[in-house]
Design an enzyme around this catalytic site. Sequence first.
Site, PDB file in Angstrom:
ATOM      1  N   CYS A 159      -5.088  -3.221   2.913  1.00 48.61           N
ATOM      2  CA  CYS A 159      -4.811  -2.908   4.311  1.00 48.61           C
ATOM      3  C   CYS A 159      -6.022  -3.058   5.238  1.00 48.61           C
ATOM      4  CB  CYS A 159      -4.198  -1.505   4.401  1.00 48.61           C
ATOM      5  SG  CYS A 159      -3.296  -1.218   5.948  1.00 48.61           S
TER       6      CYS A 159
ATOM      7  N   LYS B 116      -9.673   1.414  -2.392  1.00 51.01           N
ATOM      8  CA  LYS B 116      -9.863   0.915  -1.024  1.00 51.01           C
ATOM      9  C   LYS B 116     -11.229   1.329  -0.493  1.00 51.01           C
ATOM     10  CE  LYS B 116      -7.451   1.132   3.454  1.00 51.01           C
ATOM     11  NZ  LYS B 116      -6.271   1.718   4.141  1.00 51.01           N
TER      12      LYS B 116
ATOM     13  N   GLU C  76       0.846  -1.189   0.000  1.00 46.96           N
ATOM     14  CA  GLU C  76       0.000   0.000   0.000  1.00 46.96           C
ATOM     15  C   GLU C  76       0.885   1.244   0.000  1.00 46.96           C
ATOM     16  OE1 GLU C  76      -3.751   1.767   2.603  1.00 46.96           O
ATOM     17  OE2 GLU C  76      -2.158   0.679   3.639  1.00 46.96           O
TER      18      GLU C  76
END
Length: 289
Positions: free
Chosen positions: A160, A119, A47
């Site tokens: 994440c 995300k 990330e």
Amino acid sequence: MSVAPEKFRVGLVQMCSGRTVAPNVDAACALIRQAAGEGAQYIQTPEMTNILEIDRTRLPDALRPEADDPAIHHFGELARELGVWLHIGSLALLGEAGKPVNRSILFSPAGEIVARYDKIHMFDVDLANGESYRESASYEPGKTAVLAQLPWGGLGMTICYDLRFPHLHRTLAHGGAQFLAVPAAFTRPTGAAHWHTLLRARAIECQCYVFAAAQGGKHEDGRETFGHSLIISPWGEILGEGDVEPGVIVADIDLLRLEQIRQQVPSLRNDRPFDLVKSPPPRQGGAAT
């Protein structure tokens, strides 16, 4: 119709990204070349490969829209040169609405973008050690789960903090994922507490290989990330692990092993719909009759 090979090699790039894009891209490219040199056919970076910046007032000036971002062009050319599937775990980019997005991009060996994922779950937390993060103040969250297609099977794309939301990964597994990508920049406290446990849990419950390239070390913006990039089997076995320093880990992925596990414990097939019934609260002031 060609049959996918039974094994392929994965390479994960671990980084310690700073506040300036160009040096981060150079560092990523060097490690991507190293992974390709070790035989990796699918390579993943962490990330925030291009920039790790906690000061949201400085962020927009450093970012570009996807179409104008020089790093994307550079990574596409590198994927084509090396002939690999290159998964840039995420880049901070300016989204279509003008707000930054945290976007994962998958390049084919031809250098073409074949999948992108923004995300979904924003890291808005207050940790016990005083660290506080408000990702939603800087980034526009995504709204769509993405299942990409590799020559060896389906790749569920996550980033994440998405790791803490098992329904996303289960949906990807039911949609056809054999592999789950979890590029990350876990903080040191949350990583020490939960990184290994959560990744192994997602692998076991979804019966997927998990590929999690990580940021690691003390960063230029002051934060500290946990590192420990991991490659995990569908049985929960750790096939490769980094430490805290930048570097590369590789492991061979066995598709027959995945099928054996899914046949032995067919938990994905055994899923059943159900209803939730809530009992009424206990009555106050007296014993139950």
